[in-house]
Structures are given as structure tokens and as C-alpha cells.
Design a protein around this motif. Structure first.
Motif, PDB file in Angstrom:
ATOM      1  N   GLN A 190       0.813  -1.219   0.000  1.00 23.15           N
ATOM      2  CA  GLN A 190       0.000   0.000   0.000  1.00 23.15           C
ATOM      3  C   GLN A 190       0.842   1.264   0.000  1.00 23.15           C
ATOM      4  OE1 GLN A 190      -2.947  -0.324   3.136  1.00 23.15           O
ATOM      5  NE2 GLN A 190      -3.280  -2.485   2.670  1.00 23.15           N
ATOM      6  N   LEU A 191       2.150   1.101   0.210  1.00 23.51           N
ATOM      7  CA  LEU A 191       3.047   2.257   0.192  1.00 23.51           C
ATOM      8  C   LEU A 191       3.752   2.412  -1.154  1.00 23.51           C
ATOM      9  CD1 LEU A 191       4.723   1.702   3.701  1.00 23.51           C
ATOM     10  CD2 LEU A 191       2.765   3.161   3.150  1.00 23.51           C
ATOM     11  N   THR A 192       3.542   1.495  -2.066  1.00 21.53           N
ATOM     12  CA  THR A 192       4.259   1.515  -3.343  1.00 21.53           C
ATOM     13  C   THR A 192       3.429   2.200  -4.429  1.00 21.53           C
ATOM     14  OG1 THR A 192       3.415  -0.679  -3.939  1.00 21.53           O
ATOM     15  CG2 THR A 192       5.486  -0.598  -2.715  1.00 21.53           C
ATOM     16  N   GLY A 196      -2.132   2.031  -5.471  1.00 19.07           N
ATOM     17  CA  GLY A 196      -3.343   2.841  -5.494  1.00 19.07           C
ATOM     18  C   GLY A 196      -4.003   2.864  -6.851  1.00 19.07           C
ATOM     19  N   TYR A 197      -3.183   2.966  -7.902  1.00 23.03           N
ATOM     20  CA  TYR A 197      -3.720   3.022  -9.268  1.00 23.03           C
ATOM     21  C   TYR A 197      -4.492   1.750  -9.603  1.00 23.03           C
ATOM     22  CZ  TYR A 197      -3.426   2.417 -14.337  1.00 23.03           C
ATOM     23  OH  TYR A 197      -3.705   2.131 -15.641  1.00 23.03           O
ATOM     24  N   VAL A 198      -3.877   0.588  -9.345  1.00 27.62           N
ATOM     25  CA  VAL A 198      -4.543  -0.669  -9.706  1.00 27.62           C
ATOM     26  C   VAL A 198      -5.735  -0.957  -8.798  1.00 27.62           C
ATOM     27  CG1 VAL A 198      -4.209  -3.158  -9.920  1.00 27.62           C
ATOM     28  CG2 VAL A 198      -2.439  -1.601 -10.707  1.00 27.62           C
ATOM     29  N   ALA A 199      -5.594  -0.674  -7.503  1.00 25.51           N
ATOM     30  CA  ALA A 199      -6.721  -0.897  -6.591  1.00 25.51           C
ATOM     31  C   ALA A 199      -7.913  -0.015  -6.976  1.00 25.51           C
ATOM     32  CB  ALA A 199      -6.284  -0.615  -5.153  1.00 25.51           C
ATOM     33  N   LEU A 200      -7.620   1.201  -7.417  1.00 17.27           N
ATOM     34  CA  LEU A 200      -8.692   2.103  -7.842  1.00 17.27           C
ATOM     35  C   LEU A 200      -9.349   1.594  -9.130  1.00 17.27           C
ATOM     36  CD1 LEU A 200      -9.961   4.751  -6.885  1.00 17.27           C
ATOM     37  CD2 LEU A 200      -8.379   5.964  -8.403  1.00 17.27           C
ATOM     38  N   ALA A 201      -8.539   1.086 -10.063  1.00 15.83           N
ATOM     39  CA  ALA A 201      -9.093   0.541 -11.309  1.00 15.83           C
ATOM     40  C   ALA A 201      -9.974  -0.678 -11.028  1.00 15.83           C
ATOM     41  CB  ALA A 201      -7.951   0.175 -12.254  1.00 15.83           C
ATOM     42  N   LEU A 222     -12.263   3.467   0.127  1.00 14.83           N
ATOM     43  CA  LEU A 222     -11.879   4.043  -1.164  1.00 14.83           C
ATOM     44  C   LEU A 222     -10.746   5.061  -1.028  1.00 14.83           C
ATOM     45  CD1 LEU A 222     -12.382   4.370  -4.200  1.00 14.83           C
ATOM     46  CD2 LEU A 222     -14.195   6.009  -3.651  1.00 14.83           C
ATOM     47  N   TRP A 223     -10.702   5.738   0.132  1.00 14.04           N
ATOM     48  CA  TRP A 223      -9.708   6.798   0.249  1.00 14.04           C
ATOM     49  C   TRP A 223      -8.277   6.261   0.268  1.00 14.04           C
ATOM     50  CZ3 TRP A 223      -6.250   6.706   4.229  1.00 14.04           C
ATOM     51  CH2 TRP A 223      -6.580   5.987   5.381  1.00 14.04           C
ATOM     52  N   VAL A 224      -8.092   4.990   0.596  1.00 13.43           N
ATOM     53  CA  VAL A 224      -6.726   4.436   0.653  1.00 13.43           C
ATOM     54  C   VAL A 224      -6.071   4.424  -0.735  1.00 13.43           C
ATOM     55  CG1 VAL A 224      -5.322   2.436   1.240  1.00 13.43           C
ATOM     56  CG2 VAL A 224      -7.248   3.080   2.709  1.00 13.43           C
ATOM     57  N   PRO A 225      -6.685   3.797  -1.757  1.00 10.83           N
ATOM     58  CA  PRO A 225      -6.042   3.856  -3.077  1.00 10.83           C
ATOM     59  C   PRO A 225      -6.011   5.259  -3.671  1.00 10.83           C
ATOM     60  CG  PRO A 225      -8.192   2.796  -3.234  1.00 10.83           C
ATOM     61  CD  PRO A 225      -7.882   2.937  -1.776  1.00 10.83           C
ATOM     62  N   VAL A 226      -7.034   6.067  -3.380  1.00 12.08           N
ATOM     63  CA  VAL A 226      -7.033   7.445  -3.904  1.00 12.08           C
ATOM     64  C   VAL A 226      -5.862   8.220  -3.312  1.00 12.08           C
ATOM     65  CG1 VAL A 226      -8.290   9.633  -3.908  1.00 12.08           C
ATOM     66  CG2 VAL A 226      -9.518   7.490  -4.331  1.00 12.08           C
ATOM     67  N   LEU A 227      -5.669   8.098  -2.006  1.00 14.17           N
ATOM     68  CA  LEU A 227      -4.568   8.813  -1.359  1.00 14.17           C
ATOM     69  C   LEU A 227      -3.220   8.339  -1.898  1.00 14.17           C
ATOM     70  CD1 LEU A 227      -3.614  10.782   0.844  1.00 14.17           C
ATOM     71  CD2 LEU A 227      -3.612   8.852   2.452  1.00 14.17           C
ATOM     72  N   VAL A 230      -2.728   9.876  -5.397  1.00 12.87           N
ATOM     73  CA  VAL A 230      -2.515  11.326  -5.337  1.00 12.87           C
ATOM     74  C   VAL A 230      -1.123  11.645  -4.787  1.00 12.87           C
ATOM     75  CG1 VAL A 230      -3.272  13.442  -4.189  1.00 12.87           C
ATOM     76  CG2 VAL A 230      -4.962  11.896  -5.167  1.00 12.87           C
ATOM     77  N   VAL A 231      -0.731  10.936  -3.724  1.00 13.07           N
ATOM     78  CA  VAL A 231       0.572  11.208  -3.112  1.00 13.07           C
ATOM     79  C   VAL A 231       1.710  10.897  -4.088  1.00 13.07           C
ATOM     80  CG1 VAL A 231       2.195  10.421  -1.348  1.00 13.07           C
ATOM     81  CG2 VAL A 231      -0.174  10.940  -0.733  1.00 13.07           C
ATOM     82  N   TRP A 232       1.637   9.740  -4.755  1.00  9.01           N
ATOM     83  CA  TRP A 232       2.733   9.391  -5.669  1.00  9.01           C
ATOM     84  C   TRP A 232       2.756  10.303  -6.894  1.00  9.01           C
ATOM     85  CZ3 TRP A 232       7.025   7.103  -4.725  1.00  9.01           C
ATOM     86  CH2 TRP A 232       7.117   6.168  -3.686  1.00  9.01           C
TER      87      TRP A 232
END
Length: 250
Positions: A190-192, A196-201, A222-227, A230-232
Motif C-alpha cells: 500500500q506504500l508503493t 493505489g492506481y490498480v486498486a482504484l481501477a 476508497l480513500w486508501v487507493p485514492v490517497l 494522489v501522493v505518488w
């Protein structure tokens, strides 16, 4: 600008090695790890496991495309192509628009190819899962053009851009793209950047349910993959901006 856009598309499309890694390899991986597996028809959210794998491979192909196009844009500018373009009526905004359009079209190639393969090889899901995931795969991949841009600015060679695209394989394994992770590995994933991109897709299919080696598990907000995305994207953008300013001073 239309002429330049057409030239760019033909130039990238004629790079058969790049197109292999962008479109053919992810499609092959989908067939091997998705369509031909016994678990392909197992239920997964609003569809089945084949659709889950299909989304993952399409996302991998799309980010490979945008990383490569973004990186080559940076290298071209530093190798003097920008001075050549300055002699033409094409403005800088037009150059950016052409590169963005090229990245979008090339990223759409693996998405269309793999989704077509999925349709004919047993991937099943609701219309929302198909359309929502496809849209998120294309839109989210744009963030990784910044990753390629950063590699091009940092090392200023075509080889570095190729290495950046190749590094997506490692990031894919670390980011829960190719193999379902669990426990401490999932926490680290979850830190890589790709997580987030794939989990969101996958979200239109899974609605946040984590698919692990043992099957469906906990539900992730939902906010976990979005965050993560956005951060990366912010990290890539800020690092690229700092490099551009440093090159300008030099």
C-alpha cells in the motif's frame, strides 16, 4: 499540430519492441494468469476472477505506455528537439498536447486489446465493472507519464526511460498487481506507487474487497487507493519540477 500528432503516433507504433512490452506482453500475461486458469470463473465482486486479472494486466500495459512516452518527451527536449520545434509554428502548449494525446492513444492500445481478449475468453462482470474499470485504467495511467518524465530528466538517456518502464514489473509485484498479496506484504504494497492506481481501477469490480491468496478478505476504504495515487503523482510532479528548474539554472 494534427500532422505532428500523426507523425508521433506512427513513430511510436513502428517501435515494435516498445509495442510488444506495451500491448502484447500484458495480453499474454492475462491469457496465462487469467483466462486459462481454473480459478478464472470464480466469483470476484461484481464479476469473476478473469475480469480481476484482466483489469490488472490492462493497467500494467497502460502505465508502461505512459511511462515510456513521458520519458521520451523529456529526453527529446534535452537532446535538442525542442530547439528544432522552436523553428516551427508549434507552441509549447501544442507540444504538450501532442505528447499527452500520444500517451493516451498508446495507453488505450493494451486496454482495448486486453478487454477484447477478456470478452472472448470468459471474463464476466457487470456493465459498471467493465466500463468503470476501463475508464479508471486510462485516466489513472496519466500519473505515470510523470514517472517517465522524471526518469528522462534525471538520467537524460533513452536507456534510462527503458529502465523506468522495465522497473514497472518490479513495482507491479510489490504493488499487488500480478500476485495477490496478504499480511505484511499487502501492508507494504500500500506504500508503493502502483498499488493505489490498480486498486482504484479494480474498485468498480471489487468495491474495495481485497482479494488475497485465500480468496476475498476485508474491505478497504476508497480513500486508501485514492490517497496512494494522489501522493505518488505529487511526488513525481514535484521531483520533475525541481529537476526542470535545476536544468534551467545550468
Amino acid at each position: 499540430m494534427t500532422t505532428y500528432f500523426g507523425i508521433e503516433l506512427r513513430r511510436v507504433a513502428r517501435d515494435y519492441v516498445t509495442m510488444f512490452f506495451v500491448a502484447v506482453l500484458p495480453a499474454f500475461l492475462y491469457v496465462i494468469f487469467g483466462a486459462t486458469q481454473d480459478y478464472a470463473s470464480a466469483p470476484a465482486g461484481h464479476g469473476n476472477a478473469a475480469l480481476y486479472t484482466m483489469i490488472s494486466m490492462a493497467a500494467y500495459g497502460a502505465v508502461t505506455a505512459t511511462t515510456g512516452v513521458g520519458g521520451m518527451a523529456a529526453v527529446e527536449r534535452m537532446q535538442g528537439w525542442g530547439r528544432q520545434l522552436a523553428l516551427t509554428p508549434l507552441p509549447d502548449s501544442g507540444y504538450v498536447a501532442v505528447k499527452a494525446g500520444t500517451a493516451f492513444v498508446i495507453a488505450a492500445v493494451p486496454v482495448v486489446l486486453i478487454y477484447a481478449l477478456g470478452f472472448f475468453t470468459g471474463a464476466e462482470g457487470t456493465a459498471g465493472a467493465w466500463l468503470g474499470s476501463g475508464l479508471l485504467v486510462l485516466v489513472g495511467a496519466a500519473a505515470f507519464s510523470l514517472y517517465g518524465l522524471l526518469a528522462g530528466l534525471l538520467f537524460r538517456t533513452e536507456a534510462a526511460v527503458g529502465a523506468a518502464s522495465g522497473s514497472l514489473v518490479v513495482l507491479g509485484f510489490l504493488g499487488n498487481v500480478f500476485v495477490p498479496l496478504s499480511g505484511g506484504l499487502l501492508t507494504f504494497a500500500q506504500l508503493t506507487p502502483l498499488y493505489g492506481y490498480v486498486a482504484l481501477a479494480r474498485y468498480p469490480l471489487t468495491e474495495g474487497v481485497l482479494i488475497g491468496p485465500a480468496g476475498p478478505g476485508a474491505t478497504q476504504a476508497l480513500w486508501v487507493p485514492v490517497l496512494n495515487l494522489v501522493v505518488w503523482a505529487g511526488v513525481f510532479a514535484v521531483a520533475a519540477l525541481l529537476l526542470v528548474r535545476r536544468r534551467g539554472r545550468q
